[in-house]
Scaffold this motif. Structure first.
Motif, PDB file in Angstrom:
ATOM      1  N   TYR A  22       0.823  -1.203   0.000  1.00 36.17           N
ATOM      2  CA  TYR A  22       0.000   0.000   0.000  1.00 36.17           C
ATOM      3  C   TYR A  22       0.863   1.261   0.000  1.00 36.17           C
ATOM      4  CZ  TYR A  22       0.736   1.000   4.983  1.00 36.17           C
ATOM      5  OH  TYR A  22       1.287   1.321   6.198  1.00 36.17           O
ATOM      6  N   ILE A  25       2.105   1.745  -3.569  1.00 28.48           N
ATOM      7  CA  ILE A  25       1.000   2.192  -4.417  1.00 28.48           C
ATOM      8  C   ILE A  25       0.681   3.664  -4.169  1.00 28.48           C
ATOM      9  CG2 ILE A  25      -1.483   1.902  -4.823  1.00 28.48           C
ATOM     10  CD1 ILE A  25      -0.943  -1.165  -4.275  1.00 28.48           C
ATOM     11  N   LEU A  26       0.613   4.056  -2.909  1.00 34.34           N
ATOM     12  CA  LEU A  26       0.315   5.459  -2.595  1.00 34.34           C
ATOM     13  C   LEU A  26       1.430   6.391  -3.083  1.00 34.34           C
ATOM     14  CD1 LEU A  26      -1.237   5.160   0.972  1.00 34.34           C
ATOM     15  CD2 LEU A  26      -2.417   5.672  -1.172  1.00 34.34           C
ATOM     16  N   ASN A  27       2.680   5.974  -2.914  1.00 33.11           N
ATOM     17  CA  ASN A  27       3.803   6.783  -3.416  1.00 33.11           C
ATOM     18  C   ASN A  27       3.739   6.908  -4.935  1.00 33.11           C
ATOM     19  OD1 ASN A  27       5.414   7.683  -1.181  1.00 33.11           O
ATOM     20  ND2 ASN A  27       5.991   5.552  -0.827  1.00 33.11           N
ATOM     21  N   ALA A  29       1.130   6.653  -6.848  1.00 34.55           N
ATOM     22  CA  ALA A  29      -0.006   7.501  -7.210  1.00 34.55           C
ATOM     23  C   ALA A  29       0.346   8.980  -7.048  1.00 34.55           C
ATOM     24  CB  ALA A  29      -1.220   7.146  -6.369  1.00 34.55           C
ATOM     25  N   LEU A  32       2.344   9.971  -9.960  1.00 27.68           N
ATOM     26  CA  LEU A  32       1.471  10.074 -11.136  1.00 27.68           C
ATOM     27  C   LEU A  32       0.781  11.437 -11.135  1.00 27.68           C
ATOM     28  CD1 LEU A  32      -0.012   8.744 -13.595  1.00 27.68           C
ATOM     29  CD2 LEU A  32      -1.760   8.061 -11.944  1.00 27.68           C
ATOM     30  N   GLU A  33       0.274  11.841  -9.969  1.00 28.75           N
ATOM     31  CA  GLU A  33      -0.390  13.141  -9.832  1.00 28.75           C
ATOM     32  C   GLU A  33       0.532  14.289 -10.210  1.00 28.75           C
ATOM     33  OE1 GLU A  33      -2.121  14.425  -6.082  1.00 28.75           O
ATOM     34  OE2 GLU A  33      -3.571  12.801  -6.275  1.00 28.75           O
ATOM     35  N   GLU A  39       0.647   6.142 -16.348  1.00 35.10           N
ATOM     36  CA  GLU A  39      -0.149   4.966 -15.998  1.00 35.10           C
ATOM     37  C   GLU A  39       0.567   3.679 -16.391  1.00 35.10           C
ATOM     38  OE1 GLU A  39      -4.332   4.883 -16.822  1.00 35.10           O
ATOM     39  OE2 GLU A  39      -4.540   7.010 -16.320  1.00 35.10           O
ATOM     40  N   LEU A  42       2.866   2.835 -13.615  1.00 32.76           N
ATOM     41  CA  LEU A  42       2.128   2.250 -12.502  1.00 32.76           C
ATOM     42  C   LEU A  42       1.757   0.800 -12.791  1.00 32.76           C
ATOM     43  CD1 LEU A  42       2.101   5.173 -11.507  1.00 32.76           C
ATOM     44  CD2 LEU A  42      -0.257   4.822 -10.815  1.00 32.76           C
ATOM     45  N   GLN A  46       2.724  -2.325 -10.535  1.00 29.12           N
ATOM     46  CA  GLN A  46       1.700  -3.260 -10.063  1.00 29.12           C
ATOM     47  C   GLN A  46       2.031  -4.686 -10.481  1.00 29.12           C
ATOM     48  OE1 GLN A  46      -1.112  -2.579  -8.031  1.00 29.12           O
ATOM     49  NE2 GLN A  46      -0.963  -4.797  -7.894  1.00 29.12           N
TER      50      GLN A  46
END
Length: 54
Positions: A22, A25-27, A29, A32-33, A39, A42, A46
């Motif tokens: 998690y 994934i949060l890092n 994301a 990405l922002e 994507e 990512l 994943q």
């Protein structure tokens, strides 16, 4: 030549198996922002998480 995208992506890929999923994934994301990762980056991260790391 230095690439921030490659630097961040490789760091996150190397964290798989050492950091909780998690957090990775949060890092990812967050990057990405900011427009540093895409994507497809990512999706690669994943896929690494799904197979348990490198």
């Amino acid at each position: 030549m230095f690439s921030l995208t490659d630097f961040i992506k490789q760091g996150l890929l190397k964290a798989v198996g050492y950091m909780p999923d998690y957090q990775i994934i949060l890092n990812a994301a967050g990057w990405l922002e900011k427009g540093v990762l895409s994507e497809s980056d990512l999706a690669e991260i994943q896929a690494s998480i799904n197979k348990g790391g490198q």
